[in-house]
Design a protein around this motif. Structure first.
Motif, PDB file in Angstrom:
ATOM      1  N   VAL A 106       0.850  -1.194   0.000  1.00 18.15           N
ATOM      2  CA  VAL A 106       0.000   0.000   0.000  1.00 18.15           C
ATOM      3  C   VAL A 106       0.883   1.241   0.000  1.00 18.15           C
ATOM      4  N   ILE A 107       0.516   2.192  -0.796  1.00 15.70           N
ATOM      5  CA  ILE A 107       1.315   3.400  -0.880  1.00 15.70           C
ATOM      6  C   ILE A 107       1.062   4.258   0.353  1.00 15.70           C
ATOM      7  N   PRO A 108       2.100   4.636   1.092  1.00 13.28           N
ATOM      8  CA  PRO A 108       1.884   5.439   2.292  1.00 13.28           C
ATOM      9  C   PRO A 108       1.160   6.733   1.940  1.00 13.28           C
ATOM     10  N   ILE A 126      -0.358   8.675  -4.035  1.00  8.67           N
ATOM     11  CA  ILE A 126       0.496   8.671  -5.216  1.00  8.67           C
ATOM     12  C   ILE A 126       0.128   7.551  -6.175  1.00  8.67           C
ATOM     13  N   PRO A 127      -0.991   7.703  -6.886  1.00  8.16           N
ATOM     14  CA  PRO A 127      -1.300   6.670  -7.869  1.00  8.16           C
ATOM     15  C   PRO A 127      -0.298   6.728  -9.008  1.00  8.16           C
ATOM     16  N   ALA A 128       0.097   5.563  -9.479  1.00 16.82           N
ATOM     17  CA  ALA A 128       1.017   5.528 -10.601  1.00 16.82           C
ATOM     18  C   ALA A 128       0.266   5.930 -11.867  1.00 16.82           C
ATOM     19  N   PRO A 129       0.993   6.374 -12.891  1.00 14.34           N
ATOM     20  CA  PRO A 129       0.316   6.729 -14.135  1.00 14.34           C
ATOM     21  C   PRO A 129      -0.487   5.543 -14.655  1.00 14.34           C
ATOM     22  N   THR A 183       1.478   1.118  -7.333  1.00 13.23           N
ATOM     23  CA  THR A 183       2.867   0.693  -7.298  1.00 13.23           C
ATOM     24  C   THR A 183       3.021  -0.395  -6.255  1.00 13.23           C
ATOM     25  N   THR A 184       3.746  -1.421  -6.586  1.00 11.89           N
ATOM     26  CA  THR A 184       3.993  -2.455  -5.595  1.00 11.89           C
ATOM     27  C   THR A 184       5.425  -2.363  -5.119  1.00 11.89           C
ATOM     28  N   VAL A 185       5.612  -2.824  -3.920  1.00 10.55           N
ATOM     29  CA  VAL A 185       6.939  -2.780  -3.338  1.00 10.55           C
ATOM     30  C   VAL A 185       7.664  -4.052  -3.713  1.00 10.55           C
ATOM     31  N   GLY A 186       8.902  -3.913  -4.052  1.00 12.61           N
ATOM     32  CA  GLY A 186       9.745  -5.095  -4.111  1.00 12.61           C
ATOM     33  C   GLY A 186      10.101  -5.558  -5.498  1.00 12.61           C
ATOM     34  N   PRO A 192      10.021  -8.033  -8.461  1.00 13.81           N
ATOM     35  CA  PRO A 192       9.003  -8.982  -8.898  1.00 13.81           C
ATOM     36  C   PRO A 192       9.487 -10.420  -8.741  1.00 13.81           C
TER      37      PRO A 192
END
Lengths: 183, 384
Positions: free
Chosen positions: A152-154, A158-161, A166-169, A171
């Protein structure tokens, strides 16, 4: 020592000897502490150091690898690979602050149900003296707020285009990237 | 230099850059890229790596305005704080997150930048600084402010996060219990591994961002093959009787280093560096991190090393493996923060890591000089 503490021990048992040995203990109505959870693998040589570390990272208090006696491997060489990995793994575990009594390699053949009982009983006794494996989660308090919902984006701002989140890490390496790392 | 929120303007090195042309016009139409570089817990090599692209830096300057670069320019954090959210196109964050200031900057740059890049092994995997995760915060502070040979600190002074002076309250960033990856705190869009990332990939990254021709988010900007796959050395059957440290032998420049008994991290390490170290007769140290399929780089390498040992005799095996002095520091050299445990657990009765590492007698005892770790233990004991 906590009398109520029941350690969780993860066992990796090879299909051909040790798992059959555990089976024999069962049909012979031998009793051993119920602290052992056995994962059947085809060969002790299948057990990667990653699996042992992951067991500890996921909350195991002890790990037991058991295979055929050297020379008896169903796949000729599999347990020799285990024999070669374990000394290095033992030293590494010590560096990671894991007590030597928490990790053990043993050879149990299909007719050694009694040996299984003895090994497990000893291991449970020793680990009960040590107490639960503390893990590393409490050690790194700064990570605690980020462990759950790591994807989850803190702030959620900040939604990605394109609307994708955005996912962390890295793949494919979600085990490392996600919350499981320090669980 | 300027203390305002202006980037490097057109009057900077951009003017008259050799890259000027049709591409520049396209960039002009879209506006220049707005970049930020930040240096957290790292050695500074990543910032030098940016300069290592040599004259191409002029192309970057032609393409981009820089809004934060502590190593090279005097912008203040408050300048970045004053920018609108998502104002920056790209923020490159190098270094591990070791203290509260670095965490603050991670959140700030995440908020101000459309794209956040974890730049270098420390930001990607924790890097060398995260080897300190084998020690407790107190052990580190004891050592640094009391234990070393050259420490003169009779009053036992320790830095405090807050101090009240007559003039007012002074603050210092809080030193964290561990060194962490950037992605442990904020979502990261791209990973540019390497210690430091090679100029080739930095340039590729900047060009991809400038042209908008980007890989999927979360991508690692490197190959998805191992270093071995890209290494020109001749590989045959891997059977090793004994291991050496790299100063002990002069390796054959043609043959696989691992087969010559050197711990080369190639099999467990992502390629993309062009096998730089093996090409220079040095074993790979693993700075590009694991490949996509691998969960824990160090554990994978541990497995690989043991598998190539050519012995079925338990005693012989133990002696051969004892030559590997510091398994955790060797196999997780760049990835302790990314390891499954993240660092050392403090188990009841377990020995501190330096003692554990030297607990095993070295093979051919006497041939190996006393270890550094052993000396440290002695010195530390003496000081306390």
């Amino acid at each position: 020592m906590n009398q109520d503490f029941e350690p969780k021990i993860l066992g990796f048992f090879c299909n051909w000897c040790s798992y059959a040995g555990a089976d024999l203990a069962g049909v012979s109505r031998l009793k051993y502490p119920a602290n052992l959870r056995i994962v059947r693998v085809m060969c002790s040589g299948r057990v990667e150091p990653t699996m042992v570390l992951k067991a500890f990272a996921c909350g195991a208090d002890g790990v037991l690898i058991s295979g055929c006696h050297p020379g008896d491997c169903h796949y000729q060489q599999g347990n020799y690979k285990t024999l070669r990995r374990v000394p290095l793994l033992e030293r590494t575990l010590a560096q990671f602050g894991i007590h030597p009594a928490r990790f053990r390699l043993t050879w149990i053949s299909a007719n050694e149900g009694q040996k299984l009982v003895q090994v497990v009983t000893e291991m449970v006794e020793e680990i009960k003296k040590l107490g639960p494996f503390p893990g590393t989660r409490a050690r790194f308090p700064e990570l605690a707020p980020h462990l759950s919902g790591a994807t989850v984006i803190p702030g959620g701002a900040i939604p990605a285009p394109g609307g994708a989140t955005t996912t962390v890490g890295v793949p494919g390496a979600t085990l490392v990237a996600g919350g499981e790392t320090h669980d | 230099m300027t203390d305002t929120a202006h980037g490097l303007g057109a009057g900077g090195p951009a003017a008259g850059s050799p890259g000027a042309g049709a591409e520049d016009e396209a960039v002009q139409a879209r506006g220049k890229l707005k970049l930020a570089f930040f240096w957290a817990a790292a050695c500074g090599g990543c910032d030098v790596a940016v300069l290592d692209i040599h004259e191409k830096i002029l192309d970057v300057a032609a393409l981009a305005d820089i809004y934060l670069w502590p190593v090279a320019m005097d912008f203040k954090y408050k300048d970045v704080e004053a920018l609108p959210d998502r104002f920056l196109d790209v923020a490159f964050y190098n270094g591990a997150v070791r203290n509260s200031e670095q965490e603050h900057m991670a959140h700030l740059l995440r908020r101000k930048a459309k794209t956040l890049v974890a730049f270098g092994s420390c930001a990607c995997f924790g890097g060398i600084p995260s080897l300190a995760n084998l020690f407790d915060r107190e052990e580190i502070l004891d050592w640094v402010y009391g234990g070393t040979f050259s420490t003169e600190n009779p009053a036992g002074v320790r830095p405090q996060p807050r101090f009240t002076a007559p003039e007012g309250e002074l603050t210092l960033p809080e030193f964290y219990a561990g060194a962490y990856r950037l992605q442990d705190f904020v979502p990261v869009d791209y990973f540019l591994p390497g210690c430091p990332p090679t100029p080739e990939w930095i340039l590729k990254a900047v060009e991809a961002i400038a042209s908008g021709n980007l890989p999927p988010r979360g991508a690692v900007l490197a190959l998805d093959k191992t270093v071995c796959d890209t290494c020109p050395r001749e590989k045959t059957d891997k059977k090793v009787k004994e291991f050496h440290r790299h100063y002990e032998i002069i390796p054959d420049p043609e043959r696989c280093l691992l087969e010559q008994g050197l711990i080369c991290m190639g099999p467990a390490t992502r390629g993309g560096c062009g096998a730089l170290c093996p090409s220079a007769n040095m074993p790979c140290r693993g700075c590009y991190g694991p490949t996509r399929e691998v969960v824990d780089q160090g554990a994978k390498m541990l497995s690989a090393v043991a598998s190539i040992l050519d012995s079925d005799d338990e005693e012989e095996i133990r002696l051969a493996l004892a030559r590997i002095e510091d398994p955790a520091g060797t196999f997780w050299r760049f990835g302790m923060a990314a390891s499954l445990l993240g660092g050392r657990a403090f188990d009841a009765g377990s020995a501190p890591p330096d003692r554990a590492a030297s607990a095993t007698p070295p093979a051919g005892a006497g041939a190996t000089p006393p270890t550094r770790a052993g000396a440290d233990v002695a010195a530390r004991g003496g000081k306390k």
